[in-house]
Design a protein around this motif. Structure first.
Motif, PDB file in Angstrom:
ATOM      1  N   SER A  84       0.829  -1.205   0.000  1.00  0.00           N
ATOM      2  CA  SER A  84       0.000   0.000   0.000  1.00  0.00           C
ATOM      3  C   SER A  84       0.862   1.253   0.000  1.00  0.00           C
ATOM      4  O   SER A  84       1.907   1.305   0.655  1.00  0.00           O
ATOM      5  CB  SER A  84      -0.912   0.013   1.233  1.00  0.00           C
ATOM      6  OG  SER A  84      -1.888  -1.008   1.161  1.00  0.00           O
ATOM      7  N   PHE A  85       0.387   2.270  -0.717  1.00  0.00           N
ATOM      8  CA  PHE A  85       1.084   3.547  -0.832  1.00  0.00           C
ATOM      9  C   PHE A  85       0.174   4.682  -0.357  1.00  0.00           C
ATOM     10  O   PHE A  85      -1.046   4.640  -0.571  1.00  0.00           O
ATOM     11  CB  PHE A  85       1.468   3.824  -2.289  1.00  0.00           C
ATOM     12  CG  PHE A  85       2.412   2.817  -2.885  1.00  0.00           C
ATOM     13  CD1 PHE A  85       3.782   3.029  -2.857  1.00  0.00           C
ATOM     14  CD2 PHE A  85       1.927   1.644  -3.455  1.00  0.00           C
ATOM     15  CE1 PHE A  85       4.655   2.096  -3.411  1.00  0.00           C
ATOM     16  CE2 PHE A  85       2.791   0.713  -4.013  1.00  0.00           C
ATOM     17  CZ  PHE A  85       4.160   0.938  -3.988  1.00  0.00           C
ATOM     18  N   ASP A  86       0.793   5.657   0.279  1.00  0.00           N
ATOM     19  CA  ASP A  86       0.060   6.872   0.646  1.00  0.00           C
ATOM     20  C   ASP A  86      -0.052   7.713  -0.615  1.00  0.00           C
ATOM     21  O   ASP A  86       0.620   8.719  -0.797  1.00  0.00           O
ATOM     22  CB  ASP A  86       0.826   7.613   1.741  1.00  0.00           C
ATOM     23  CG  ASP A  86      -0.016   8.698   2.400  1.00  0.00           C
ATOM     24  OD1 ASP A  86      -1.106   9.005   1.874  1.00  0.00           O
ATOM     25  OD2 ASP A  86       0.410   9.241   3.428  1.00  0.00           O
ATOM     26  N   ASN A 230       7.265   5.787   1.269  1.00  0.00           N
ATOM     27  CA  ASN A 230       5.864   6.198   1.275  1.00  0.00           C
ATOM     28  C   ASN A 230       4.955   4.971   1.173  1.00  0.00           C
ATOM     29  O   ASN A 230       3.799   5.066   0.767  1.00  0.00           O
ATOM     30  CB  ASN A 230       5.581   7.132   0.087  1.00  0.00           C
ATOM     31  CG  ASN A 230       4.283   7.889   0.218  1.00  0.00           C
ATOM     32  OD1 ASN A 230       3.961   8.442   1.267  1.00  0.00           O
ATOM     33  ND2 ASN A 230       3.510   7.920  -0.856  1.00  0.00           N
ATOM     34  N   ALA A 231       5.501   3.798   1.578  1.00  0.00           N
ATOM     35  CA  ALA A 231       4.783   2.537   1.349  1.00  0.00           C
ATOM     36  C   ALA A 231       4.830   1.628   2.568  1.00  0.00           C
ATOM     37  O   ALA A 231       5.680   1.773   3.452  1.00  0.00           O
ATOM     38  CB  ALA A 231       5.379   1.814   0.148  1.00  0.00           C
ATOM     39  N   LEU A 408      -3.980  -4.552   8.466  1.00  0.00           N
ATOM     40  CA  LEU A 408      -2.663  -4.173   8.961  1.00  0.00           C
ATOM     41  C   LEU A 408      -2.045  -3.057   8.123  1.00  0.00           C
ATOM     42  O   LEU A 408      -1.459  -2.105   8.666  1.00  0.00           O
ATOM     43  CB  LEU A 408      -1.740  -5.395   8.982  1.00  0.00           C
ATOM     44  CG  LEU A 408      -1.994  -6.408  10.090  1.00  0.00           C
ATOM     45  CD1 LEU A 408      -1.271  -7.713   9.791  1.00  0.00           C
ATOM     46  CD2 LEU A 408      -1.549  -5.864  11.444  1.00  0.00           C
ATOM     47  N   ALA A 409      -2.167  -3.160   6.811  1.00  0.00           N
ATOM     48  CA  ALA A 409      -1.581  -2.142   5.934  1.00  0.00           C
ATOM     49  C   ALA A 409      -2.226  -0.783   6.178  1.00  0.00           C
ATOM     50  O   ALA A 409      -1.537   0.240   6.291  1.00  0.00           O
ATOM     51  CB  ALA A 409      -1.750  -2.548   4.473  1.00  0.00           C
ATOM     52  N   ARG A 410      -3.518  -0.757   6.261  1.00  0.00           N
ATOM     53  CA  ARG A 410      -4.228   0.510   6.472  1.00  0.00           C
ATOM     54  C   ARG A 410      -3.912   1.099   7.837  1.00  0.00           C
ATOM     55  O   ARG A 410      -3.682   2.306   7.988  1.00  0.00           O
ATOM     56  CB  ARG A 410      -5.723   0.285   6.322  1.00  0.00           C
ATOM     57  CG  ARG A 410      -6.544   1.557   6.302  1.00  0.00           C
ATOM     58  CD  ARG A 410      -8.011   1.257   6.103  1.00  0.00           C
ATOM     59  NE  ARG A 410      -8.525   0.386   7.133  1.00  0.00           N
ATOM     60  CZ  ARG A 410      -8.723  -0.920   6.969  1.00  0.00           C
ATOM     61  NH1 ARG A 410      -8.446  -1.499   5.828  1.00  0.00           N
ATOM     62  NH2 ARG A 410      -9.187  -1.643   7.960  1.00  0.00           N
ATOM     63  N   SER A 411      -3.880   0.258   8.850  1.00  0.00           N
ATOM     64  CA  SER A 411      -3.603   0.744  10.201  1.00  0.00           C
ATOM     65  C   SER A 411      -2.198   1.332  10.303  1.00  0.00           C
ATOM     66  O   SER A 411      -1.975   2.320  11.004  1.00  0.00           O
ATOM     67  CB  SER A 411      -3.769  -0.386  11.216  1.00  0.00           C
ATOM     68  OG  SER A 411      -5.104  -0.857  11.233  1.00  0.00           O
ATOM     69  N   MET A 412      -1.259   0.737   9.607  1.00  0.00           N
ATOM     70  CA  MET A 412       0.110   1.252   9.606  1.00  0.00           C
ATOM     71  C   MET A 412       0.193   2.538   8.803  1.00  0.00           C
ATOM     72  O   MET A 412       0.821   3.516   9.230  1.00  0.00           O
ATOM     73  CB  MET A 412       1.052   0.198   9.018  1.00  0.00           C
ATOM     74  CG  MET A 412       2.524   0.542   9.148  1.00  0.00           C
ATOM     75  SD  MET A 412       3.055   0.476  10.871  1.00  0.00           S
ATOM     76  CE  MET A 412       4.667   1.249  10.719  1.00  0.00           C
ATOM     77  N   LEU A 413      -0.409   2.553   7.635  1.00  0.00           N
ATOM     78  CA  LEU A 413      -0.320   3.709   6.747  1.00  0.00           C
ATOM     79  C   LEU A 413      -1.028   4.921   7.329  1.00  0.00           C
ATOM     80  O   LEU A 413      -0.513   6.043   7.286  1.00  0.00           O
ATOM     81  CB  LEU A 413      -0.925   3.360   5.383  1.00  0.00           C
ATOM     82  CG  LEU A 413      -0.533   4.229   4.197  1.00  0.00           C
ATOM     83  CD1 LEU A 413       0.938   4.071   3.872  1.00  0.00           C
ATOM     84  CD2 LEU A 413      -1.374   3.861   2.983  1.00  0.00           C
TER      85      LEU A 413
END
Length: 460
Positions: A84-86, A230-231, A408-413
């Motif tokens: 995932s990227f911001d 950014n990932a 997990l990806a969203r929570s981290m990002l």
């Protein structure tokens, strides 16, 4: 979207609003299953399923800034990855509107060409805040998948043919927007609420012509935002952690850190009065209604109470709006929910109006139900049902390797807090009826909302 337990309620929301309101090409963040709850599921059964739900993970960062989360689990039969990227559409400017979607479509086509059989082909989600790519496969495919992802981050082959093909695909998608219930109204709602804010570019069809999208623009967006610092890379499932670390170091570690992308702008919008708009289009077959209330970022404590409120208002066939509208055959559905956002989340309520009713009548009934909650609060039975719905969705969402990677990806990002995967349900269950009453009174007020009504075009 891989959604959070709570945010996926948008239709219920990042659920039915996410399924029904938003373009699949834009919010594939919104690819959640509708949160339809079964009253037959017992609380004890769910508690038993949740007892050992805590997800263990390892968190670390490469020298180039790539954040990595590994959650090995030998009880799983497969492996899932999420990169995932911001790099959501809020990063666009008026000259770039649509470039985030264009670029994601190009990259998805490349990821789907990864050699070897995959259990599930690569899919992607894109919303205002992030772009994600994810798939599920056997552990024997892990090295080739990690390698392919790294190759695209390091040196993607983006040419004019790719741009032309995907621009045409977006134009076709936009051309069909009026054929979808909640399609054009959702686009209009974002423009009405966010004005000049970048968040309105969550609507990929906000401009009538996408011919402005260019190869240079796609490459510039990529080199700015598709960088390791950014990932977030997440791997979940039946794999050996040490092996995965070696693969990640080998393939991603050679990519250079880049300039820090521009920070997100989450300036608050403020309404002084209700905003309304009526639109007419030839492809609409019936009247569609949607309202959106500005609320709080999804790391705010009130966000959890607003999620429970959304459950009570419209989730399930005993909810307030189902009983008042769907059961009486005034509307065919009442999608609702609150989005998940680092900016102001939107609490949305929609209605697909049937011929027996008018938008004015439906809106009056919706407003009356909200007023009743603001005056009398909600019942203990409604609170119990909402909590049960959240527990059930937690089991569903975190019961798959893909669901875990997305969360997990969203929570981290978003929050730099991957452990939210283990705490969000507890925060939802801690909401009280007093909390629900308070947020209903505070946020669901007319001066804080925008309303869009879409009507079929008539030559009469």
């Amino acid at each position: 979207m891989s959604c959070s337990m709570a945010s996926c309620k948008i239709m219920k929301s990042e659920k039915k609003i996410h399924q029904t309101f938003l373009l699949p090409v834009l919010l594939a963040l919104y690819t959640c299953t509708a949160k339809v709850r079964s009253n037959s599921v017992s609380t004890n059964m769910l508690k038993g399923q949740l007892k050992n739900r805590r997800i263990k993970f390892t968190r670390y960062k490469l020298a180039n800034g790539l954040r990595v989360l590994l959650a090995p689990d030998e009880l799983e039969s497969s492996v899932a990855v999420n990169l995932s990227f911001d790099a959501g559409s809020r990063k666009e400017n008026p000259e770039q509107a649509g470039v985030a979607s264009l670029l994601q479509n190009i990259l998805l086509q490349k990821f789907r060409q990864i050699d070897g059989e995959m259990l599930k082909p690569f899919e992607g989600t894109l919303n205002e805040e992030r772009a994600s790519y994810f798939s599920e496969f056997t552990v024997s495919r892990l090295d080739s998948v990690v390698s392919a992802l790294a190759v695209q981050m390091r040196a993607p082959d983006i040419n004019q043919t790719h741009v032309d093909m995907q621009r045409l695909a977006l134009q076709n998608e936009c051309g069909k927007l009026d054929e979808r219930r909640f399609g054009r109204v959702q686009e209009t709602l974002l423009e009405l609420i966010y004005g000049d804010s970048a968040f309105k570019y969550g609507a990929i069809c906000s401009l009538p012509d996408l011919n402005h999208l260019s190869l240079e623009g796609a490459k510039a967006f990529f080199t700015t935002y598709y960088v390791p610092n950014n990932a977030v890379l997440v791997i979940v499932g039946n794999f050996k952690e040490d092996n995965a670390k070696k693969m990640i170091a080998k393939h991603f570690g050679v990519i250079s850190r880049q300039a820090v992308p521009p920070r997100a702008d989450f300036d608050n919008q403020q309404f002084s009065s209700e905003r309304r708009k009526i639109i007419t289009h030839s492809r609409a077959s019936a009247v569609t209604y949607i309202s959106g209330y500005l609320t709080v970022p999804s790391n705010h404590s009130d966000w959890y109470a607003l999620n429970i409120l959304a459950d009570i208002i419209g989730q399930g066939d005993t909810s307030r709006l189902y009983t008042a509208l769907v059961a009486k055959k005034l509307v065919s559905s009442v999608p609702e929910g609150i989005s998940e956002s680092r900016g102001q989340s939107l609490f949305r309520i929609g209605a697909e109006v049937l011929p027996a009713a008018s938008a004015e009548k439906v809106e009056a009934i919706i407003d009356a139900e909200i007023t009743r909650i603001q005056s009398n609060g909600v019942t203990q039975a409604e609170m119990d049902k909402a909590r049960l719905q959240e527990r059930q969705y937690s089991v569903e969402q975190l019961g798959t390797v893909l669901g875990k990677t997305g969360f997990l990806a969203r929570s981290m990002l978003y929050y730099n807090d991957p452990n939210r995967v283990n705490t969000e349900l507890g925060r939802l269950e801690a909401v009280t009826s007093e909390d629900v009453l308070r947020v209903a009174q505070k946020y669901l007020v007319r001066a804080n909302r925008a309303v869009v009504i879409a009507q079929p075009w008539s030559s009469k």
